[in-house]
Design a protein around this motif. Structure first.
Motif, PDB file in Angstrom:
ATOM      1  N   THR A  60       0.847  -1.184   0.000  1.00  0.00           N
ATOM      2  CA  THR A  60       0.000   0.000   0.000  1.00  0.00           C
ATOM      3  C   THR A  60       0.887   1.241   0.000  1.00  0.00           C
ATOM      4  O   THR A  60       1.931   1.264   0.654  1.00  0.00           O
ATOM      5  CB  THR A  60      -0.912   0.020   1.240  1.00  0.00           C
ATOM      6  OG1 THR A  60      -0.102  -0.005   2.428  1.00  0.00           O
ATOM      7  CG2 THR A  60      -1.834  -1.197   1.237  1.00  0.00           C
ATOM      8  N   TYR A  61       0.457   2.245  -0.719  1.00  0.00           N
ATOM      9  CA  TYR A  61       1.230   3.484  -0.795  1.00  0.00           C
ATOM     10  C   TYR A  61       0.979   4.372   0.424  1.00  0.00           C
ATOM     11  O   TYR A  61       1.695   5.347   0.638  1.00  0.00           O
ATOM     12  CB  TYR A  61       0.846   4.234  -2.076  1.00  0.00           C
ATOM     13  CG  TYR A  61       1.852   5.283  -2.491  1.00  0.00           C
ATOM     14  CD1 TYR A  61       3.165   4.936  -2.755  1.00  0.00           C
ATOM     15  CD2 TYR A  61       1.482   6.616  -2.612  1.00  0.00           C
ATOM     16  CE1 TYR A  61       4.090   5.880  -3.135  1.00  0.00           C
ATOM     17  CE2 TYR A  61       2.402   7.575  -2.995  1.00  0.00           C
ATOM     18  CZ  TYR A  61       3.700   7.203  -3.256  1.00  0.00           C
ATOM     19  OH  TYR A  61       4.621   8.142  -3.630  1.00  0.00           O
ATOM     20  N   THR A  62      -0.006   3.997   1.235  1.00  0.00           N
ATOM     21  CA  THR A  62      -0.394   4.832   2.374  1.00  0.00           C
ATOM     22  C   THR A  62       0.735   4.981   3.372  1.00  0.00           C
ATOM     23  O   THR A  62       1.000   6.082   3.870  1.00  0.00           O
ATOM     24  CB  THR A  62      -1.627   4.233   3.074  1.00  0.00           C
ATOM     25  OG1 THR A  62      -2.671   4.072   2.114  1.00  0.00           O
ATOM     26  CG2 THR A  62      -2.098   5.126   4.197  1.00  0.00           C
ATOM     27  N   ALA A  63       1.416   3.875   3.679  1.00  0.00           N
ATOM     28  CA  ALA A  63       2.467   3.919   4.699  1.00  0.00           C
ATOM     29  C   ALA A  63       3.570   4.888   4.302  1.00  0.00           C
ATOM     30  O   ALA A  63       3.988   5.747   5.100  1.00  0.00           O
ATOM     31  CB  ALA A  63       3.027   2.517   4.927  1.00  0.00           C
ATOM     32  N   PHE A  64       4.060   4.757   3.075  1.00  0.00           N
ATOM     33  CA  PHE A  64       5.128   5.650   2.625  1.00  0.00           C
ATOM     34  C   PHE A  64       4.652   7.099   2.573  1.00  0.00           C
ATOM     35  O   PHE A  64       5.376   8.014   2.977  1.00  0.00           O
ATOM     36  CB  PHE A  64       5.622   5.210   1.250  1.00  0.00           C
ATOM     37  CG  PHE A  64       6.663   6.135   0.661  1.00  0.00           C
ATOM     38  CD1 PHE A  64       7.975   6.061   1.066  1.00  0.00           C
ATOM     39  CD2 PHE A  64       6.312   7.079  -0.295  1.00  0.00           C
ATOM     40  CE1 PHE A  64       8.936   6.909   0.533  1.00  0.00           C
ATOM     41  CE2 PHE A  64       7.259   7.927  -0.835  1.00  0.00           C
ATOM     42  CZ  PHE A  64       8.572   7.846  -0.418  1.00  0.00           C
ATOM     43  N   LEU A  73      -0.532   9.905  16.074  1.00  0.00           N
ATOM     44  CA  LEU A  73      -1.937   9.480  16.048  1.00  0.00           C
ATOM     45  C   LEU A  73      -2.436   9.321  14.611  1.00  0.00           C
ATOM     46  O   LEU A  73      -3.179   8.385  14.295  1.00  0.00           O
ATOM     47  CB  LEU A  73      -2.802  10.494  16.798  1.00  0.00           C
ATOM     48  CG  LEU A  73      -2.567  10.602  18.307  1.00  0.00           C
ATOM     49  CD1 LEU A  73      -3.448  11.698  18.907  1.00  0.00           C
ATOM     50  CD2 LEU A  73      -2.852   9.267  18.992  1.00  0.00           C
ATOM     51  N   ILE A  74      -2.017  10.239  13.747  1.00  0.00           N
ATOM     52  CA  ILE A  74      -2.405  10.131  12.335  1.00  0.00           C
ATOM     53  C   ILE A  74      -1.800   8.875  11.721  1.00  0.00           C
ATOM     54  O   ILE A  74      -2.466   8.131  10.986  1.00  0.00           O
ATOM     55  CB  ILE A  74      -1.949  11.374  11.554  1.00  0.00           C
ATOM     56  CG1 ILE A  74      -2.597  12.645  12.137  1.00  0.00           C
ATOM     57  CG2 ILE A  74      -2.276  11.236  10.082  1.00  0.00           C
ATOM     58  CD1 ILE A  74      -4.096  12.668  12.036  1.00  0.00           C
ATOM     59  N   VAL A  75      -0.528   8.625  12.023  1.00  0.00           N
ATOM     60  CA  VAL A  75       0.143   7.430  11.497  1.00  0.00           C
ATOM     61  C   VAL A  75      -0.562   6.172  11.990  1.00  0.00           C
ATOM     62  O   VAL A  75      -0.784   5.220  11.226  1.00  0.00           O
ATOM     63  CB  VAL A  75       1.634   7.441  11.920  1.00  0.00           C
ATOM     64  CG1 VAL A  75       2.303   6.118  11.578  1.00  0.00           C
ATOM     65  CG2 VAL A  75       2.371   8.589  11.235  1.00  0.00           C
ATOM     66  N   TRP A  76      -0.913   6.151  13.276  1.00  0.00           N
ATOM     67  CA  TRP A  76      -1.630   4.994  13.841  1.00  0.00           C
ATOM     68  C   TRP A  76      -3.002   4.836  13.192  1.00  0.00           C
ATOM     69  O   TRP A  76      -3.452   3.723  12.914  1.00  0.00           O
ATOM     70  CB  TRP A  76      -1.769   5.175  15.346  1.00  0.00           C
ATOM     71  CG  TRP A  76      -2.670   4.159  15.993  1.00  0.00           C
ATOM     72  CD1 TRP A  76      -2.353   2.884  16.351  1.00  0.00           C
ATOM     73  CD2 TRP A  76      -4.049   4.350  16.336  1.00  0.00           C
ATOM     74  NE1 TRP A  76      -3.446   2.258  16.900  1.00  0.00           N
ATOM     75  CE2 TRP A  76      -4.500   3.128  16.906  1.00  0.00           C
ATOM     76  CE3 TRP A  76      -4.935   5.412  16.227  1.00  0.00           C
ATOM     77  CZ2 TRP A  76      -5.805   2.967  17.353  1.00  0.00           C
ATOM     78  CZ3 TRP A  76      -6.233   5.244  16.675  1.00  0.00           C
ATOM     79  CH2 TRP A  76      -6.663   4.043  17.226  1.00  0.00           C
ATOM     80  N   TRP A  77      -3.672   5.957  12.933  1.00  0.00           N
ATOM     81  CA  TRP A  77      -4.995   5.910  12.321  1.00  0.00           C
ATOM     82  C   TRP A  77      -4.942   5.293  10.915  1.00  0.00           C
ATOM     83  O   TRP A  77      -5.862   4.606  10.499  1.00  0.00           O
ATOM     84  CB  TRP A  77      -5.574   7.322  12.266  1.00  0.00           C
ATOM     85  CG  TRP A  77      -6.985   7.374  11.756  1.00  0.00           C
ATOM     86  CD1 TRP A  77      -8.100   6.883  12.360  1.00  0.00           C
ATOM     87  CD2 TRP A  77      -7.422   7.952  10.523  1.00  0.00           C
ATOM     88  NE1 TRP A  77      -9.213   7.126  11.589  1.00  0.00           N
ATOM     89  CE2 TRP A  77      -8.830   7.775  10.454  1.00  0.00           C
ATOM     90  CE3 TRP A  77      -6.780   8.602   9.477  1.00  0.00           C
ATOM     91  CZ2 TRP A  77      -9.582   8.226   9.383  1.00  0.00           C
ATOM     92  CZ3 TRP A  77      -7.526   9.052   8.407  1.00  0.00           C
ATOM     93  CH2 TRP A  77      -8.920   8.861   8.367  1.00  0.00           C
ATOM     94  N   PHE A  78      -3.844   5.514  10.209  1.00  0.00           N
ATOM     95  CA  PHE A  78      -3.669   4.929   8.886  1.00  0.00           C
ATOM     96  C   PHE A  78      -3.175   3.487   8.955  1.00  0.00           C
ATOM     97  O   PHE A  78      -2.963   2.851   7.924  1.00  0.00           O
ATOM     98  CB  PHE A  78      -2.697   5.758   8.048  1.00  0.00           C
ATOM     99  CG  PHE A  78      -3.332   6.931   7.366  1.00  0.00           C
ATOM    100  CD1 PHE A  78      -4.125   6.756   6.245  1.00  0.00           C
ATOM    101  CD2 PHE A  78      -3.151   8.220   7.847  1.00  0.00           C
ATOM    102  CE1 PHE A  78      -4.713   7.839   5.606  1.00  0.00           C
ATOM    103  CE2 PHE A  78      -3.733   9.312   7.223  1.00  0.00           C
ATOM    104  CZ  PHE A  78      -4.521   9.116   6.096  1.00  0.00           C
TER     105      PHE A  78
END
Length: 367
Positions: A170-174, A239-244
């Motif tokens: 997934t491209y979301t993490a990067f 928190l944003i990183v955890w939410w994703f």
């Protein structure tokens, strides 16, 4: 009315032409930065470092590895002795892909069996990993080993491709992690630059000159709050990183410590911008003048390996490139200081002279 309008236009034109900083900035944006961005923004994956593990050491295994290395997509990172060594190279960033040819590879081909080769991909940048996976499958499908004994065709190869650190690709993490690094850069650069220039415009710095406050104290007072605020801003970002759904596999304290090193470089750039400008508008424009090249050369937009060699060397001067490697390593790979010390040393080497120069210029401009 037309006379007044013409007078205003002439006045603004003269004032604009006298502003050398603005003229240089506009010239840079329309020339040098256009060239840099055009060369750097390539989404084609080229020169991806490949670690080869040849456990068979036969002509067939060497031919397969050579098929990978003769392409523009992959570049040799070296021959690792074992698969464990290759995984360490992936961990440290020395390689982005590892090709493991098992023992008995040529023998299985000659027997008509379908041997399996292992391909390990660094999936921290899912776009790069997806393209590299596609190239890998194409190369393996084109591999034509010599005919097997008895005259029959040799068996096809079964590639076992595994994507590490981001198996879902997934491209979301990067993307979310790269945006966190960009936010830290913008806060570190823009806030001190705007704060100091705003004081200049308001005339409060001149008022501070007649007080017992020293220049060094004023410099610390201008930079320390930005450093603290930048570190505190990490926690909402977490928190944003955890939410994703992006995991934190490494040490949070290490991430905070290296973030502080990165912010020192960013704050120093902001103070240098404030020393070179007189108005808030100039400071903001000059900030973006520095932010965009650092962003393009950091690997957040396009892989560094795909850039021309000159730009790859230039990217080493960008603290954002090293901080992005740190962030991706701690969050997705779970790397620690033994693997990230080169990036930490680079941040110190960049930030220390920048901060010293910023302190000297700040002292001269406010003395």
């Amino acid at each position: 009315m037309w006379t007044r309008l013409a007078g205003l236009v002439v006045k603004e034109s003269i004032q604009f032409l006298r502003d050398r900083v603005m003229l240089v900035l506009i010239l840079w944006l329309y020339t040098v930065e256009v060239v840099i961005c055009t060369l750097a923004l390539s989404f084609e994956v080229t020169d991806m470092p490949l670690a080869a593990v040849d456990l068979d050491r036969t002509p067939a295994s060497r031919a397969l590895i050579e098929m990978f290395l003769v392409t523009d997509t992959f570049a040799p990172a070296g021959y690792a002795v074992t698969a464990t060594d290759a995984t360490k190279w992936l961990q440290t960033g020395r390689a982005r892909i590892a090709l493991v040819v098992p023992q008995g590879f040529e023998r299985d081909l000659a027997r008509g069996d379908a041997p399996s080769v292992q391909v390990l991909l660094d999936g921290t940048n899912s776009n790069v990993a997806a393209q590299a996976r596609g190239y890998t499958l194409q190369i393996v499908s084109r591999f034509r080993p010599p005919p097997a004994e008895g005259g029959g065709p040799a068996a096809a190869i079964r590639p076992a491709v595994r994507v590490w650190y981001n198996p879902d690709q997934t491209y979301t993490a990067f993307m979310v992690l790269s945006m966190v690094t960009l936010a830290a850069l913008m806060v570190g650069v823009i806030y001190p630059a705007a704060s100091i220039v705003r004081e200049k415009e308001a005339g409060t710095i001149e008022q501070l000159r007649v007080t017992p406050v020293g220049t060094g104290e004023l410099f610390v007072a201008k930079t320390l709050p930005t450093l603290v605020m930048g570190l505190l801003s990490v926690f909402p970002s977490l928190l944003i990183v955890w939410w994703f759904g992006v995991p934190l596999r490494g040490s949070l304290s290490l991430f905070l410590g290296l973030t502080a090193l990165f912010l020192i470089s960013a704050i120093a750039i902001g103070v240098l911008i404030a020393a070179a400008t007189r108005t808030l508008q100039q400071a903001l424009l000059l900030s973006f003048f520095g932010l965009f090249p650092m962003m393009f050369l950091s690997g957040t937009v396009a892989p560094v390996e795909s850039m021309p060699e000159g730009l790859q060397a230039l990217s080493l001067a960008s603290p954002l490139r090293h901080y992005l490697d740190i962030t991706l390593g701690i969050f997705l790979k779970g790397t620690g200081l033994p693997e990230l010390w080169p990036q930490a040393v680079a941040l110190v080497a960049i930030g220390t002279p920048l901060f010293a120069i910023a302190a000297v210029l700040f002292r001269r401009r406010t003395a």
